[in-house]
Write a protein that holds these residues in place. Sequence first.
Motif, mmCIF file in Angstrom:
data_model
loop_
_atom_site.group_PDB
_atom_site.id
_atom_site.type_symbol
_atom_site.label_atom_id
_atom_site.label_comp_id
_atom_site.label_asym_id
_atom_site.label_seq_id
_atom_site.Cartn_x
_atom_site.Cartn_y
_atom_site.Cartn_z
ATOM 1 N N GLN A 293 -34.240 -11.206 -22.217
ATOM 2 C CA GLN A 293 -34.784 -10.820 -23.508
ATOM 3 C C GLN A 293 -33.761 -11.101 -24.600
ATOM 4 N N ALA A 294 -34.258 -11.271 -25.815
ATOM 5 C CA ALA A 294 -33.354 -11.389 -26.957
ATOM 6 C C ALA A 294 -32.704 -10.034 -27.217
ATOM 7 N N LYS A 295 -31.528 -10.036 -27.810
ATOM 8 C CA LYS A 295 -30.781 -8.793 -28.004
ATOM 9 C C LYS A 295 -31.480 -7.801 -28.923
ATOM 10 N N ASP A 296 -32.267 -8.279 -29.870
ATOM 11 C CA ASP A 296 -32.877 -7.383 -30.848
ATOM 12 C C ASP A 296 -34.257 -6.858 -30.433
ATOM 13 N N THR A 297 -34.680 -7.121 -29.200
ATOM 14 C CA THR A 297 -35.971 -6.621 -28.725
ATOM 15 C C THR A 297 -35.816 -5.203 -28.176
#
Length: 111
Positions: free
Chosen positions: A44-48
């Motif tokens: 996952q992307a870090k900001d999810t």
Amino acid sequence: MNNNDIVRRIRYAYDIKDADMIKIFGLGGLEITKARYREIMTQQAKDTPRDEKLSRHELEQFMNGLIITQRGVKLAVDGQPMAPNYSMNQDNQINNVVFKKLKIAMQYTSE
């Protein structure tokens, strides 16, 4: 760290095959398909949100399945299988519960 990152890191740390990972989820009470497994294993992307791909409950089902694969089903005094323990009620408990269940599964001691 996202919930699926925890599962991914455990998978690679203990070199668990994909088919075995799906079985571990099943033993924990979560039947998943290969497509769902691939979705969980993608980064996952870090900001999810932490639980976008894998909820706390699903993570705990995986951890319970890991314990069952390593130690077997826990039996009560009368010989009947006991229901698994679910103690991840808040996000701040996740790391402690994961470490506790890893310790149980791998039969580590605090000595």
